[in-house]
Each structure stands twice: as structure tokens, then as C-alpha cells.
Design an enzyme around this catalytic site. Structure first.
Site, short mmCIF file in Angstrom:
data_model
loop_
_atom_site.label_atom_id
_atom_site.label_comp_id
_atom_site.label_asym_id
_atom_site.label_seq_id
_atom_site.Cartn_x
_atom_site.Cartn_y
_atom_site.Cartn_z
CB ILE A 28 -0.90 0.02 1.26
CG1 ILE A 28 -1.69 -1.30 1.36
CG2 ILE A 28 -1.83 1.22 1.25
CD1 ILE A 28 -2.21 -1.60 2.74
CB CYS A 29 1.47 3.90 -2.39
SG CYS A 29 2.42 5.41 -2.51
CG LEU A 30 -1.89 5.56 3.61
CD1 LEU A 30 -2.72 6.55 2.79
CD2 LEU A 30 -2.82 4.60 4.33
#
Length: 152
Positions: free
Chosen positions: A84-86
Site C-alpha cells: 500500500i502506498c500511503l
């Protein structure tokens, strides 16, 4: 020791007062957790149940947990390995993780990201450009994946 008592407290809070649409539990050990996020209403993930793996590092809460989707999801900010890109999942200076954040906060942030992707910081460039330039096709593909992989 601080890590264990904090994790125990967080898990007990997640069990008694979970955020809407989110459940989280211990898998095998205290640092190996599983979570489920229900796809939000009026999103292409509606009616989907998404499983996540949460690995809590030795240095938690000074280091963020590693969270990834176990259920495949069609999303510009989540890759095929479930990463996840967060920003809140990364340490500063590139990320926004702070020890005051909790696992419940992270799961709520992921749920929000599902509802509102950030196409300007994609992990999946092709899905991101589809989201930006052909939203109908993106919604169709995301619904198909949700039915196929996250449907009950």
C-alpha cells in the site's frame, strides 16, 4: 515490554470498539495480526471483504507496522503484492508515521484510501491513468475484481 502492553491495549480496543467496517485480530503471535476491511458504500469495493496482514515490528510504536492486502484489489495505490502506498505507513522524512498513531487509525486511513484513491502517488501507473482518464472503465474493473476476489 512497552510494545506488548500497547499492542494488547490496541487489540482490546479494536475488539470492543472497532471502527465501522473494520475488524482486527491476533493471528499466531502478538506481532502477527489480521484485519478485514469492508468495501465502502458507493465505492466499487462495496460488498467486498478485504483481508489484510499486519506485521508489527520490534520497534513499534516508533516504527509503523507493515500492512498489506491479502485479497487482490484493483486500486492505483495498492500493487499486485498487496503493498500500500500511503504516507502514514512510512517513517519521516518521506512518510507521516508518528508513534501517536494506532493500528485502528492506520486501518481507517486505508479504508479512506480505498474510497478515495490518490492517482498522483500511484503504485500502479496503468490503473492510475485509467482512474484519471477513463473513470468508468476503472470503476468497472474495480467492481469486477471485488466480485471475483472479495465477494462473499
Amino acid at each position: 515490554m512497552q510494545r506488548a502492553s500497547r499492542l494488547t491495549r490496541e487489540l482490546s480496543l479494536l475488539a470492543t470498539e472497532p471502527p465501522p467496517g473494520i475488524t482486527c485480530w491476533q493471528n499466531k503471535q502478538l506481532d502477527d495480526l489480521r484485519a478485514q476491511i469492508l468495501g465502502g458504500m458507493d465505492t466499487p469495493y462495496e460488498k467486498g471483504v478485504f483481508n489484510l496482514e499486519i506485521i508489527v515490528p520490534e520497534r513499534y510504536p516508533f516504527e509503523p507496522p507493515k500492512i498489506r492486502f491479502l485479497t487482490p484489489i484493483y486500486h492505483p495505490n495498492i500493487d499486485s503484492a498487496g503493498r500500500i502506498c500511503l504516507d502514514v505507513l512510512k517513517l519521516p522524512p518521506k512518510g507521516a508515521w508518528r508513534p501517536s498513531l494506532s493500528i485502528a487509525t492506520l486501518l481507517t486511513s486505508i479504508q479512506l484510501l480505498m474510497a478515495e484513491p490518490n492517482p498522483d502517488d500511484p503504485l500502479m501507473a496503468d490503473i492510475s491513468s485509467e482512474y484519471k482518464y477513463n473513470k468508468q472503465l476503472f470503476l468497472l474493473n474495480a467492481r469486477k475484481w471485488t466480485e471475483k476476489y472479495a465477494g462473499q
